[in-house]
Scaffold this active site. Structure first.
Site, PDB file in Angstrom:
ATOM      1  N   ARG A  21       0.804  -1.227   0.000  1.00  0.00           N
ATOM      2  CA  ARG A  21       0.000   0.000   0.000  1.00  0.00           C
ATOM      3  C   ARG A  21       0.837   1.278   0.000  1.00  0.00           C
ATOM      4  O   ARG A  21       0.326   2.368  -0.183  1.00  0.00           O
ATOM      5  CB  ARG A  21      -0.964  -0.019   1.208  1.00  0.00           C
ATOM      6  CG  ARG A  21      -2.075  -1.049   1.057  1.00  0.00           C
ATOM      7  CD  ARG A  21      -2.777  -1.344   2.377  1.00  0.00           C
ATOM      8  NE  ARG A  21      -2.029  -2.277   3.225  1.00  0.00           N
ATOM      9  CZ  ARG A  21      -2.437  -2.723   4.413  1.00  0.00           C
ATOM     10  NH1 ARG A  21      -3.590  -2.310   4.904  1.00  0.00           N
ATOM     11  NH2 ARG A  21      -1.706  -3.568   5.119  1.00  0.00           N
ATOM     12  N   LYS A  28       8.795  -0.859   2.805  1.00  0.00           N
ATOM     13  CA  LYS A  28       8.075   0.054   3.716  1.00  0.00           C
ATOM     14  C   LYS A  28       8.902   0.463   4.927  1.00  0.00           C
ATOM     15  O   LYS A  28       8.970   1.646   5.269  1.00  0.00           O
ATOM     16  CB  LYS A  28       6.769  -0.605   4.170  1.00  0.00           C
ATOM     17  CG  LYS A  28       6.022   0.180   5.231  1.00  0.00           C
ATOM     18  CD  LYS A  28       4.582  -0.214   5.360  1.00  0.00           C
ATOM     19  CE  LYS A  28       4.392  -1.529   6.057  1.00  0.00           C
ATOM     20  NZ  LYS A  28       2.946  -1.811   6.264  1.00  0.00           N
ATOM     21  N   GLN A  78      12.117 -14.877   5.887  1.00  0.00           N
ATOM     22  CA  GLN A  78      10.823 -15.532   5.688  1.00  0.00           C
ATOM     23  C   GLN A  78      10.534 -15.527   4.199  1.00  0.00           C
ATOM     24  O   GLN A  78      10.306 -14.482   3.608  1.00  0.00           O
ATOM     25  CB  GLN A  78       9.717 -14.783   6.443  1.00  0.00           C
ATOM     26  CG  GLN A  78       8.351 -15.446   6.321  1.00  0.00           C
ATOM     27  CD  GLN A  78       7.206 -14.503   6.667  1.00  0.00           C
ATOM     28  OE1 GLN A  78       7.368 -13.293   6.678  1.00  0.00           O
ATOM     29  NE2 GLN A  78       6.051 -15.061   6.912  1.00  0.00           N
ATOM     30  N   THR A  84       1.734 -13.168   9.375  1.00  0.00           N
ATOM     31  CA  THR A  84       2.451 -12.749  10.589  1.00  0.00           C
ATOM     32  C   THR A  84       2.779 -13.927  11.516  1.00  0.00           C
ATOM     33  O   THR A  84       3.815 -13.929  12.177  1.00  0.00           O
ATOM     34  CB  THR A  84       1.641 -11.687  11.367  1.00  0.00           C
ATOM     35  OG1 THR A  84       0.276 -12.134  11.493  1.00  0.00           O
ATOM     36  CG2 THR A  84       1.620 -10.351  10.643  1.00  0.00           C
ATOM     37  N   ASP A 108       6.433  -1.752  11.234  1.00  0.00           N
ATOM     38  CA  ASP A 108       5.689  -0.635  10.631  1.00  0.00           C
ATOM     39  C   ASP A 108       4.885   0.123  11.682  1.00  0.00           C
ATOM     40  O   ASP A 108       3.990   0.897  11.360  1.00  0.00           O
ATOM     41  CB  ASP A 108       4.805  -1.106   9.468  1.00  0.00           C
ATOM     42  CG  ASP A 108       3.664  -2.022   9.901  1.00  0.00           C
ATOM     43  OD1 ASP A 108       3.631  -2.431  11.081  1.00  0.00           O
ATOM     44  OD2 ASP A 108       2.812  -2.337   9.039  1.00  0.00           O
ATOM     45  N   GLY A 145      -7.085  -5.227  13.440  1.00  0.00           N
ATOM     46  CA  GLY A 145      -7.855  -6.340  13.960  1.00  0.00           C
ATOM     47  C   GLY A 145      -8.667  -5.898  15.174  1.00  0.00           C
ATOM     48  O   GLY A 145      -8.236  -5.049  15.946  1.00  0.00           O
ATOM     49  N   ASN A 232       0.684   1.974   6.907  1.00  0.00           N
ATOM     50  CA  ASN A 232       0.422   1.146   5.736  1.00  0.00           C
ATOM     51  C   ASN A 232       0.466   1.959   4.441  1.00  0.00           C
ATOM     52  O   ASN A 232       0.754   1.417   3.385  1.00  0.00           O
ATOM     53  CB  ASN A 232      -0.947   0.462   5.859  1.00  0.00           C
ATOM     54  CG  ASN A 232      -0.955  -0.558   6.992  1.00  0.00           C
ATOM     55  OD1 ASN A 232       0.034  -1.240   7.236  1.00  0.00           O
ATOM     56  ND2 ASN A 232      -2.057  -0.633   7.716  1.00  0.00           N
ATOM     57  N   SER A 409      39.854  42.824  -0.443  1.00  0.00           N
ATOM     58  CA  SER A 409      38.648  42.514  -1.208  1.00  0.00           C
ATOM     59  C   SER A 409      39.002  41.958  -2.578  1.00  0.00           C
ATOM     60  O   SER A 409      39.947  42.402  -3.215  1.00  0.00           O
ATOM     61  CB  SER A 409      37.815  43.786  -1.399  1.00  0.00           C
ATOM     62  OG  SER A 409      37.342  44.215  -0.149  1.00  0.00           O
TER      63      SER A 409
HETATM   64  C1  UD1 Z   1      -1.679  -6.655  11.492  1.00  0.00           C
HETATM   65  C2  UD1 Z   1      -2.569  -7.530  12.385  1.00  0.00           C
HETATM   66  C3  UD1 Z   1      -3.754  -6.709  12.866  1.00  0.00           C
HETATM   67  C4  UD1 Z   1      -3.231  -5.488  13.606  1.00  0.00           C
HETATM   68  C5  UD1 Z   1      -2.287  -4.675  12.717  1.00  0.00           C
HETATM   69  C6  UD1 Z   1      -1.653  -3.542  13.507  1.00  0.00           C
HETATM   70  C7  UD1 Z   1      -2.385  -9.831  11.650  1.00  0.00           C
HETATM   71  C8  UD1 Z   1      -3.009 -10.919  10.873  1.00  0.00           C
HETATM   72  N1  UD1 Z   1      -3.008  -8.676  11.655  1.00  0.00           N
HETATM   73  O1  UD1 Z   1      -2.431  -6.294  10.336  1.00  0.00           O
HETATM   74  O2  UD1 Z   1      -4.580  -7.477  13.726  1.00  0.00           O
HETATM   75  O3  UD1 Z   1      -4.330  -4.697  14.036  1.00  0.00           O
HETATM   76  O4  UD1 Z   1      -1.230  -5.514  12.222  1.00  0.00           O
HETATM   77  O5  UD1 Z   1      -0.762  -2.837  12.700  1.00  0.00           O
HETATM   78  O6  UD1 Z   1      -1.355 -10.043  12.235  1.00  0.00           O
HETATM   79  N2  UD1 Z   1       4.796  -9.328   7.996  1.00  0.00           N
HETATM   80  C9  UD1 Z   1       5.773 -10.294   7.869  1.00  0.00           C
HETATM   81  N3  UD1 Z   1       5.509 -11.418   7.156  1.00  0.00           N
HETATM   82  C10 UD1 Z   1       4.306 -11.634   6.577  1.00  0.00           C
HETATM   83  C11 UD1 Z   1       3.306 -10.659   6.714  1.00  0.00           C
HETATM   84  C12 UD1 Z   1       3.584  -9.513   7.429  1.00  0.00           C
HETATM   85  O7  UD1 Z   1       6.875 -10.121   8.387  1.00  0.00           O
HETATM   86  O8  UD1 Z   1       4.144 -12.691   5.951  1.00  0.00           O
HETATM   87  C13 UD1 Z   1       5.098  -8.118   8.760  1.00  0.00           C
HETATM   88  C14 UD1 Z   1       5.039  -6.838   7.934  1.00  0.00           C
HETATM   89  O9  UD1 Z   1       6.297  -6.507   7.399  1.00  0.00           O
HETATM   90  C15 UD1 Z   1       4.576  -5.813   8.955  1.00  0.00           C
HETATM   91  C16 UD1 Z   1       3.751  -6.621   9.922  1.00  0.00           C
HETATM   92  O10 UD1 Z   1       4.143  -7.968   9.760  1.00  0.00           O
HETATM   93  O11 UD1 Z   1       5.653  -5.229   9.639  1.00  0.00           O
HETATM   94  C17 UD1 Z   1       2.260  -6.460   9.715  1.00  0.00           C
HETATM   95  O12 UD1 Z   1       1.882  -6.826   8.419  1.00  0.00           O
HETATM   96  P1  UD1 Z   1       0.675  -6.111   7.704  1.00  0.00           P
HETATM   97  O13 UD1 Z   1       0.392  -6.805   6.444  1.00  0.00           O
HETATM   98  O14 UD1 Z   1       0.904  -4.644   7.643  1.00  0.00           O
HETATM   99  O15 UD1 Z   1      -0.526  -6.449   8.742  1.00  0.00           O
HETATM  100  P2  UD1 Z   1      -1.791  -5.573   9.015  1.00  0.00           P
HETATM  101  O16 UD1 Z   1      -2.755  -5.749   7.912  1.00  0.00           O
HETATM  102  O17 UD1 Z   1      -1.391  -4.201   9.349  1.00  0.00           O
HETATM  103 CA    CA Z   2       0.462  -2.933   9.178  1.00  0.00          CA
END
Ligand code: UD1
Ligand code: CA
Length: 454
Positions: A21, A28, A78, A84, A108, A145, A232, A409
């Site tokens: 995003r 990011k 990863q 997550t 983030d 969430g 985001n 000067s």
């Molecule tokens: C996530 C939470 C949400 C919370 C929000 C707060 C989950 C499923 N959701 O959503 O409940 O309210 O954060 O900001 O956890 N990342 C990885 N590997 C992955 C996916 C993500 O390392 O496979 C990292 C991203 O780099 C980032 C963080 O995890 O730093 C969150 O990922 P993001 O996709 O932004 O989750 P949100 O939709 O914000």
């Molecule tokens: Ca996020």
């Protein structure tokens, strides 16, 4: 209570996601915030906790993220990025069996305060919980969430916005995605996370699993909702910048620095300013800049990665990677560049430029001058429009000017050249040869005035 954080506590920071995003080629977590990559705030927090090196989960643009983290984290990759929960699982080989609790947060979310982390850890330990989640109450849920509780108020799950029912969407208690886990429980359950509808393993589903097992799930409410700002999009990034800026400005004012107009004062996170300095509007203090006491800085000034002593006055000027001792005054419209070292009491007036040069104590260059690659002594007067011709088209050459010299000067000093102590150059002279101590030179090319040598 003093927190004991050694091998007891492990820190896992998630930074593998793509950050789609942001619509950016840059990962990011490397976008700048307060003058440094967003990731640094998470690494700073981890370091301040005093725990062992944090584990940083990298994935998208892993190499760039790893380069930025350097030795401040142990990186695990990863790949592919399956959510997550899957991200935290990558830390298991490094941490399993080596710690009692694991604190997890997202790179983030850079605005958390150290006290907030400490409070969460302490609460978790006191309650001997299986997991403790930091929550926040906010009217704008920003896609976070939702914290789902049963009738008795016990947390039974966290539901992501896209999976939430309309009733759940209305919940205003949100998941900040900072959690403390009992380590043994975490490593045992992570591999059995269910696959979400989105095809990812959500860390948040551990809450539902813990509730079903009847484990102790605790929560701490984050009092300042600004801390829980997740980034985001670039709109969020600008919001975070504004919050951080306000925080920095407020801290400085409370520590004794006057900001005439905080709204137009831009001070980055690593800048230090001492008390009784006054900062005028539209001033930008960047990178690792330090400013001493009782200075007057601005208006319309940029100071980048520089050290400024006490009682300096800098107006409408740009200072970059330079050092100014006490009582230097510069501007309006001075450009003090990389490697400039201005000793105590130096005066630099309008339209002067100094680069990679030392100006000795009390030296004055009032108007329209350029000094590059020079060693200038004490109490030298550099006349209007005088310049060092330091570059011959191929190489840079050095100019040396002795104490008490008077550079007339419009003098051109063709480097390499040495001007002796107390020497004088006539207005408009072009100096191509060394000038002895006390001599007066004039003309083009400059020659020594007979009988001028003492
Ligand atoms: C996530 C939470 C949400 C919370 C929000 C707060 C989950 C499923 N959701 O959503 O409940 O309210 O954060 O900001 O956890 N990342 C990885 N590997 C992955 C996916 C993500 O390392 O496979 C990292 C991203 O780099 C980032 C963080 O995890 O730093 C969150 O990922 P993001 O996709 O932004 O989750 P949100 O939709 O914000
Ligand atoms: Ca996020």
């Amino acid at each position: 209570m003093e927190l004991k954080v050694t091998d007891e506590l492990a820190v896992v920071i998630l930074a593998a996601g793509q950050g789609t995003r942001m619509k950016s080629a840059l990962p990011k977590v490397l976008h700048p915030l307060g003058g440094k990559p967003m990731l640094m705030y998470s690494l700073d927090l981890a370091a301040q906790l005093g725990a062992a090196l944090p584990v940083l989960v990298v994935g998208h643009e892993a190499e760039a993220v790893r380069q930025t983290a350097q030795d401040r984290a142990r990186c695990v990759e990863q790949s592919p990025q399956l959510g997550t929960g899957h991200a935290v699982l990558q830390a298991a080989p490094l941490l399993q069996g080596h710690c009692q609790q694991v604190i997890v947060f997202h790179a983030d979310m850079p605005l958390f305060r150290l006290e907030t982390l400490r409070g969460l850890i302490e609460h978790h330990r006191q309650r001997q919980a299986t997991l403790t989640v930091l929550t926040v109450e906010a009217n704008d849920p920003r896609g976070f969430g939702r914290i789902v509780r049963d009738e008795s108020g016990r947390i039974i799950g966290i539901v992501e916005e896209q999976d939430a029912t309309p009733a759940q969407r209305a919940i205003r208690e949100l998941n900040t995605a900072m959690y403390v886990f009992d380590a043994g429980w975490l490593w045992a359950r992570l591999p059995s996370l269910p696959l979400s509808r989105k095809g990812e393993y959500y860390l948040t589903d551990l809450v539902m699993m813990a509730a079903r097992e009847g484990c102790i799930i605790e929560s701490v409410l984050c009092a300042d909702a600004n801390e829980a700002l997740g980034i985001n999009t670039r709109v969020h990034l600008a919001e975070a910048e504004a919050i951080l800026r306000q925080r920095i400005n407020t801290e400085l004012m409370l520590a004794g620095v006057t900001l005439l107009d905080p709204a137009t004062t831009f001070i980055e996170a690593d800048v230090k300013v001492e008390a009784d300095t006054i900062i005028y509007p539209n001033t930008h203090l960047q990178d690792k800049t330090t400013i001493g006491r009782q200075c007057r800085i601005g208006p319309n000034t940029i100071i980048r990665h520089s050290t400024i002593g006490a009682r300096c006055k800098i107006e409408s000027s740009v200072v970059e990677e330079a050092t100014l001792e006490d009582e230097v005054d510069a501007g309006p419209f001075a450009h003090i560049r990389q490697g400039a070292y201005l000793c105590q009491g130096v005066h630099m007036g309008n339209f002067g430029e100094v680069k990679n040069s030392r100006l000795g104590p009390g030296t004055k260059m009032g108007h329209f001058s350029y000094i590059g690659d020079a060693l200038v002594g004490a109490d030298v007067n550099i006349g209007c429009g005088a310049i060092t011709c330091n570059f011959d088209g191929k190489t840079k050459h050095k100019t040396i000017i002795g104490d008490g010299a008077f550079i007339g000067s419009d003098t051109m000093l063709r480097a390499p050249v040495t001007i002796g102590k107390g020497a004088v150059t006539g207005a408009g002279s072009v100096v191509t040869r060394d000038v002895p101590d006390g001599a007066t030179v004039f003309g083009v090319p400059a020659r020594v005035k007979p009988d001028s040598q003492v």
